[in-house]
Design an enzyme around this catalytic site. Structure first.
Site, PDB file in Angstrom:
ATOM      1  N   CYS A 126      47.795 -81.903  14.829  1.00  9.95           N
ATOM      2  CA  CYS A 126      48.844 -81.691  13.839  1.00  9.95           C
ATOM      3  C   CYS A 126      49.715 -80.468  14.173  1.00  9.95           C
ATOM      4  O   CYS A 126      49.275 -79.539  14.832  1.00  9.95           O
ATOM      5  CB  CYS A 126      48.297 -81.476  12.432  1.00  9.95           C
ATOM      6  SG  CYS A 126      47.089 -82.717  11.955  1.00  9.95           S
ATOM      7  N   ARG A 133      51.991 -82.734  19.076  1.00  6.53           N
ATOM      8  CA  ARG A 133      50.688 -82.453  18.471  1.00  6.53           C
ATOM      9  C   ARG A 133      50.160 -83.618  17.661  1.00  6.53           C
ATOM     10  O   ARG A 133      49.012 -83.586  17.199  1.00  6.53           O
ATOM     11  CB  ARG A 133      50.796 -81.244  17.543  1.00  6.53           C
ATOM     12  CG  ARG A 133      51.034 -79.983  18.291  1.00  6.53           C
ATOM     13  CD  ARG A 133      51.291 -78.841  17.357  1.00  6.53           C
ATOM     14  NE  ARG A 133      51.104 -77.616  18.075  1.00  6.53           N
ATOM     15  CZ  ARG A 133      50.037 -76.838  17.966  1.00  6.53           C
ATOM     16  NH1 ARG A 133      49.080 -77.132  17.111  1.00  6.53           N
ATOM     17  NH2 ARG A 133      49.927 -75.760  18.693  1.00  6.53           N
ATOM     18  N   TRP A 150      47.991 -85.822  13.319  1.00 10.29           N
ATOM     19  CA  TRP A 150      47.113 -86.600  14.183  1.00 10.29           C
ATOM     20  C   TRP A 150      45.835 -86.761  13.363  1.00 10.29           C
ATOM     21  O   TRP A 150      45.123 -85.802  13.098  1.00 10.29           O
ATOM     22  CB  TRP A 150      46.827 -85.868  15.487  1.00 10.29           C
ATOM     23  CG  TRP A 150      45.990 -86.659  16.435  1.00 10.29           C
ATOM     24  CD1 TRP A 150      46.420 -87.615  17.324  1.00 10.29           C
ATOM     25  CD2 TRP A 150      44.567 -86.567  16.610  1.00 10.29           C
ATOM     26  NE1 TRP A 150      45.355 -88.118  18.022  1.00 10.29           N
ATOM     27  CE2 TRP A 150      44.212 -87.500  17.607  1.00 10.29           C
ATOM     28  CE3 TRP A 150      43.565 -85.812  16.013  1.00 10.29           C
ATOM     29  CZ2 TRP A 150      42.897 -87.677  18.034  1.00 10.29           C
ATOM     30  CZ3 TRP A 150      42.258 -85.995  16.432  1.00 10.29           C
ATOM     31  CH2 TRP A 150      41.933 -86.920  17.430  1.00 10.29           C
ATOM     32  N   ASN A 170      46.841 -77.513   9.875  1.00 10.53           N
ATOM     33  CA  ASN A 170      46.422 -77.949  11.207  1.00 10.53           C
ATOM     34  C   ASN A 170      45.003 -77.440  11.392  1.00 10.53           C
ATOM     35  O   ASN A 170      44.754 -76.254  11.203  1.00 10.53           O
ATOM     36  CB  ASN A 170      47.358 -77.346  12.271  1.00 10.53           C
ATOM     37  CG  ASN A 170      46.816 -77.511  13.678  1.00 10.53           C
ATOM     38  OD1 ASN A 170      46.147 -78.499  13.977  1.00 10.53           O
ATOM     39  ND2 ASN A 170      47.094 -76.549  14.535  1.00 10.53           N
ATOM     40  N   GLY A 171      44.070 -78.338  11.757  1.00 14.43           N
ATOM     41  CA  GLY A 171      42.678 -77.933  11.930  1.00 14.43           C
ATOM     42  C   GLY A 171      41.756 -78.909  11.225  1.00 14.43           C
ATOM     43  O   GLY A 171      42.185 -79.994  10.823  1.00 14.43           O
ATOM     44  N   GLU A 227      41.147 -89.354  37.759  1.00 20.34           N
ATOM     45  CA  GLU A 227      42.481 -89.157  37.195  1.00 20.34           C
ATOM     46  C   GLU A 227      43.256 -90.484  37.155  1.00 20.34           C
ATOM     47  O   GLU A 227      43.931 -90.785  36.166  1.00 20.34           O
ATOM     48  CB  GLU A 227      43.225 -88.088  38.020  1.00 20.34           C
ATOM     49  CG  GLU A 227      44.667 -87.824  37.632  1.00 20.34           C
ATOM     50  CD  GLU A 227      44.872 -87.329  36.198  1.00 20.34           C
ATOM     51  OE1 GLU A 227      43.901 -87.013  35.507  1.00 20.34           O
ATOM     52  OE2 GLU A 227      46.041 -87.301  35.777  1.00 20.34           O
ATOM     53  N   LYS A 248      44.643 -92.167  33.741  1.00 17.68           N
ATOM     54  CA  LYS A 248      46.054 -92.524  33.531  1.00 17.68           C
ATOM     55  C   LYS A 248      46.161 -93.984  33.098  1.00 17.68           C
ATOM     56  O   LYS A 248      46.901 -94.316  32.181  1.00 17.68           O
ATOM     57  CB  LYS A 248      46.888 -92.329  34.813  1.00 17.68           C
ATOM     58  CG  LYS A 248      47.199 -90.916  35.203  1.00 17.68           C
ATOM     59  CD  LYS A 248      48.216 -90.218  34.340  1.00 17.68           C
ATOM     60  CE  LYS A 248      47.542 -89.412  33.265  1.00 17.68           C
ATOM     61  NZ  LYS A 248      47.209 -88.052  33.600  1.00 17.68           N
ATOM     62  N   GLU A 289      44.710 -94.507  29.461  1.00 16.85           N
ATOM     63  CA  GLU A 289      45.527 -93.811  28.459  1.00 16.85           C
ATOM     64  C   GLU A 289      46.871 -94.517  28.222  1.00 16.85           C
ATOM     65  O   GLU A 289      47.333 -94.632  27.091  1.00 16.85           O
ATOM     66  CB  GLU A 289      45.710 -92.388  28.999  1.00 16.85           C
ATOM     67  CG  GLU A 289      46.800 -91.560  28.483  1.00 16.85           C
ATOM     68  CD  GLU A 289      46.749 -90.126  29.028  1.00 16.85           C
ATOM     69  OE1 GLU A 289      46.766 -89.936  30.259  1.00 16.85           O
ATOM     70  OE2 GLU A 289      46.713 -89.194  28.218  1.00 16.85           O
ATOM     71  N   HIS A 313      24.100 -97.331  42.458  1.00 18.07           N
ATOM     72  CA  HIS A 313      23.153 -96.780  41.484  1.00 18.07           C
ATOM     73  C   HIS A 313      23.430 -97.302  40.077  1.00 18.07           C
ATOM     74  O   HIS A 313      22.970 -96.715  39.100  1.00 18.07           O
ATOM     75  CB  HIS A 313      23.200 -95.254  41.525  1.00 18.07           C
ATOM     76  CG  HIS A 313      22.845 -94.706  42.866  1.00 18.07           C
ATOM     77  ND1 HIS A 313      21.562 -94.737  43.364  1.00 18.07           N
ATOM     78  CD2 HIS A 313      23.615 -94.178  43.846  1.00 18.07           C
ATOM     79  CE1 HIS A 313      21.553 -94.217  44.588  1.00 18.07           C
ATOM     80  NE2 HIS A 313      22.791 -93.882  44.901  1.00 18.07           N
ATOM     81  N   LYS A 349      49.879 -85.005  22.621  1.00 12.02           N
ATOM     82  CA  LYS A 349      50.088 -84.255  23.860  1.00 12.02           C
ATOM     83  C   LYS A 349      49.173 -83.042  23.928  1.00 12.02           C
ATOM     84  O   LYS A 349      48.640 -82.715  24.971  1.00 12.02           O
ATOM     85  CB  LYS A 349      51.565 -83.813  23.926  1.00 12.02           C
ATOM     86  CG  LYS A 349      51.922 -83.017  25.153  1.00 12.02           C
ATOM     87  CD  LYS A 349      51.940 -83.899  26.374  1.00 12.02           C
ATOM     88  CE  LYS A 349      52.197 -83.136  27.655  1.00 12.02           C
ATOM     89  NZ  LYS A 349      51.637 -83.871  28.816  1.00 12.02           N
TER      90      LYS A 349
HETATM   91  O1  M6R Z   1      47.257 -79.106  27.600  1.00 16.99           O
HETATM   92  P1  M6R Z   1      45.986 -79.315  28.370  1.00 16.99           P
HETATM   93  O2  M6R Z   1      46.225 -79.400  29.829  1.00 16.99           O
HETATM   94  O3  M6R Z   1      44.937 -78.307  28.044  1.00 16.99           O
HETATM   95  O4  M6R Z   1      45.452 -80.724  27.907  1.00 16.99           O
HETATM   96  C1  M6R Z   1      44.214 -81.207  28.342  1.00 16.99           C
HETATM   97  C2  M6R Z   1      44.093 -82.686  28.103  1.00 16.99           C
HETATM   98  O5  M6R Z   1      44.177 -82.962  26.732  1.00 16.99           O
HETATM   99  C3  M6R Z   1      45.187 -83.483  28.824  1.00 16.99           C
HETATM  100  O6  M6R Z   1      45.191 -83.214  30.186  1.00 16.99           O
HETATM  101  C4  M6R Z   1      44.979 -85.007  28.610  1.00 16.99           C
HETATM  102  O7  M6R Z   1      43.810 -85.404  29.219  1.00 16.99           O
HETATM  103  C5  M6R Z   1      46.194 -85.771  29.152  1.00 16.99           C
HETATM  104  N1  M6R Z   1      46.802 -86.538  28.109  1.00 16.99           N
HETATM  105  C6  M6R Z   1      45.869 -86.724  30.243  1.00 16.99           C
HETATM  106  O8  M6R Z   1      46.997 -87.359  30.741  1.00 16.99           O
END
Ligand code: M6R
Length: 605
Positions: free
Chosen positions: A2, A27, A74, A98-99, A478, A482, A485, A501, A600
């Site tokens: 948030c 956020r 959020w 927020n929190g 990674e 991607k 997500e 394994h 984000k």
């Molecule tokens: O702002 P930050 O780099 O600390 O964020 C960490 C993760 O939340 C961020 O990298 C998240 O995994 C991304 N959305 C991945 O694409």
């Protein structure tokens, strides 16, 4: 997560609240809302979905008022609908939060026993109703202060009061809160970025502190309600980031900006005349460092994982990596000869910030590798290494990852040279190779048409796997992150050697398996692992820098990424994986910049 905003002004505030909320959407974007005070009446407007919706509501039915608060959500407690959207108001008080209030159920029961009714499923409404009760016997600041003691968990709060129409109260514990100053106008915000278009004069509340804003005054209080003074920081000017140019979305813009990101980063840390790395002011003498601990979340954690291989290859320093949400609860043995490096694009990730706080409490040296230099993590670290990627808007991290990798690689090279653990000739050759990196990234981006073709093969898939060994293992993680997500397709990243394994059981006829195999010391081993997958019907997408191995009837697609240095292959191998995830998501019509359920910046635990 948030985002919150509050404005006390001598003119109507709702338009500026909307503009700030747009900046805070990174956020959370489940719902949005604002409340202004008009003639001693709290006027609330809320919607599920994005700030654009709220703006439409406001356009149809404008909301005046020179004082107001706003929120993007959020969802944590309660589904993302209008009722659960913030602000949460009673007749007398309106609150944005927020929190997370961890004991909200307990507090709710206590209030319900007194006959108080709740409208929403949120934890925040407890705060509204507790303040409403406390106001019966005290003035606003004392009322807020008294109820904060009852709350467990984290909060940044913005509060307005029907009967005190000139003030906004702010309070924080755990979640960041900035205060902005201007002429006849003062602000509260989750970060300075949300306030930048209105002011560049910012103070940051520390844990336990409160503030009262009016249109022409700001007062700060410590955790004992004693009046205090706070430092005012002058932050950099607002950057215009709303322009996607000719790109369909921010993510594609950010992917294609990566040669520039790499160039800026390399130029920043490499002296082009001396051809040497210009990093100074180490918090610990590099020769004395016993161990480096790298900490991050999500994509930032993946860059820590890659860095582990680089530091281990180039230096004799012990390396440990950790996910911030794990680190913060482990029983760590801290050592003043260790360097704790925190990697974060936003610099506001709650778990990473909390892990940093623990290090600070244990008096060890900390370093932040961040994109946002005015962020909490940057401000709280002993040493900051910015990645210079510029604002990253797409929720999926792309150019920030590349920036993090470049900074961490440069740091590993610098330490190796200062500790005299690398041959000078090799060191200078590696710097030369780094200077070629932006152009190599540019050339790798030309592979986009191949990845568009490959993406079609994922449309009917039930899942997918990403395999790699050594430095390519974190890149497999990674690539999988991607894809899941952005396209909501199940994807798993594995060290290729682990397949037998367990995960090999998942291979069935036609399952897409991406094998990342640069010609490094693991190459032959990875090929053997790939054969085991082929034997069980996996559909192979083979990413390599070795032309010879590309042609095989068992490989569905082969992609050759031109390499300049084995140490740089994780950076170059990332580019096609980003493009692949992007094109699968595009074909599936997904919301690329704002994937479902995500935000984000993850500002709650
Ligand atoms: O702002 P930050 O780099 O600390 O964020 C960490 C993760 O939340 C961020 O990298 C998240 O995994 C991304 N959305 C991945 O694409």
């Amino acid at each position: 997560m948030c985002g919150i905003i509050g404005i006390a002004s001598n003119k109507p505030v709702s338009i500026n609240i909307i503009n700030s909320l747009k900046k805070l959407e990174y956020r959370g974007y489940d719902s949005a809302g604002l409340a202004t005070l008009i003639n001693n009446f709290i006027n609330e407007k809320k919607c599920s979905g994005r700030v654009d919706e709220l703006e439409k509501i406001l356009f149809k039915s404008p909301s005046d008022g020179n004082i107001g608060i706003g929120h993007v959500r959020w969802a944590t407690h309660g589904v993302p609908n209008v009722v659960n959207a913030h602000p949460h108001s009673s007749k007398n008080v309106s609150v944005v939060h927020n929190g997370i209030i961890e004991n909200s159920d307990e507090l709710k029961k206590e209030l319900e026993l007194k006959g108080i009714k709740f409208k929403s499923q949120t934890d925040t409404e407890v705060i509204t109703l507790l303040i409403t009760e406390a106001l019966k016997n005290s003035e606003p600041l004392v009322a807020v202060f008294s109820i904060l003691k009852k709350l467990k968990g984290s909060f940044a709060l913005g509060i307005i009061f029907k009967d005190f129409p000139d003030i906004i109260i702010g309070a924080r514990r755990g979640s960041p809160l900035a205060v902005g100053f201007s002429n006849n106008e003062n602000y509260l915000g989750s970060d300075s970025y949300a306030l930048k278009s209105m002011t560049n004069k910012i103070s940051y509340l520390d844990d336990g502190e409160l503030c009262i804003l009016t249109e022409n005054s700001v007062s700060f209080y410590d955790s004992n309600l004693k009046k205090i003074n706070k430092k005012i920081h002058i932050v950099s000017k607002d950057e215009n980031i709303s322009d996607k140019g000719d790109y369909k979305n921010f993510m594609s813009k950010e992917i294609f900006e990566q040669p520039i990101t790499a160039k800026k980063c390399v130029n920043e840390y490499i002296d082009s005349i001396k051809k040497d790395i210009n990093i100074y002011n180490f918090p610990l003498e590099p020769k004395k460092i016993k161990k480096i601990i790298l900490i991050g979340c999500g994509t930032a954690y993946h860059s820590c994982l890659v860095a582990k291989y680089w530091f281990e290859e180039l230096t004799k320093i012990d390396i440990e990596i950790d996910i911030a949400s794990e680190f913060r609860y482990r029983n760590i043995k801290f050592n003043s000869n260790n360097l704790y490096i925190f990697v974060s694009q936003s610099g506001e990730t709650a778990d990473t910030a909390a892990a940093l706080d623990i290090c600070k409490k244990n008096n060890v040296k900390t370093c932040a590798v961040v994109n946002t230099i005015e962020s909490t993590i940057a401000r709280n670290s002993d040493w900051v290494l910015p990645i210079h990627a510029g604002p990253e808007i797409g929720v999926a991290s792309t150019k920030a990852f590349i920036g993090q990798l470049i900074v961490l690689y440069i740091l590993s090279l610098k330490f190796s040279s200062m500790r005299e653990e690398i041959d000078k000739k090799i060191y200078y050759q590696k710097i030369k190779n780094l200077e070629k990196l932006p152009n190599s990234i540019k050339n790798t981006l030309l592979l986009e048409p191949d990845l568009q073709l490959m993406a079609k093969e994922f449309l009917d898939a039930r899942g997918s796997m990403f395999l790699g060994r050594g430095c390519s293992f974190p890149i497999a993680l990674e690539g999988a992150l991607k894809l899941k997500e952005l396209s909501y397709l199940h994807a798993e990243g594995y060290p290729a050697g682990e397949m037998k394994h367990g995960p090999l059981a998942l291979i069935e006829e036609g399952l897409p398996v991406i094998v990342i195999a640069p010609k490094d010391k693991y190459f032959e081993k990875t090929l053997s692992n790939m054969q085991e997958v082929i034997a069980r019907g996996g559909k192979i997408f083979f990413f390599t820098d070795n032309k010879k191995e590309l042609i095989s009837e068992n490989i569905r697609f082969g992609l050759r990424i031109t390499n300049i240095d084995n140490f740089l292959s994780p950076i170059l191998m990332t580019i096609p994986l980003q493009l692949l995830a992007y094109h699968v998501a595009l074909l599936k019509n997904c919301d690329i910049d704002k994937p479902r359920n995500l935000a984000k910046s993850v500002t709650v635990e």
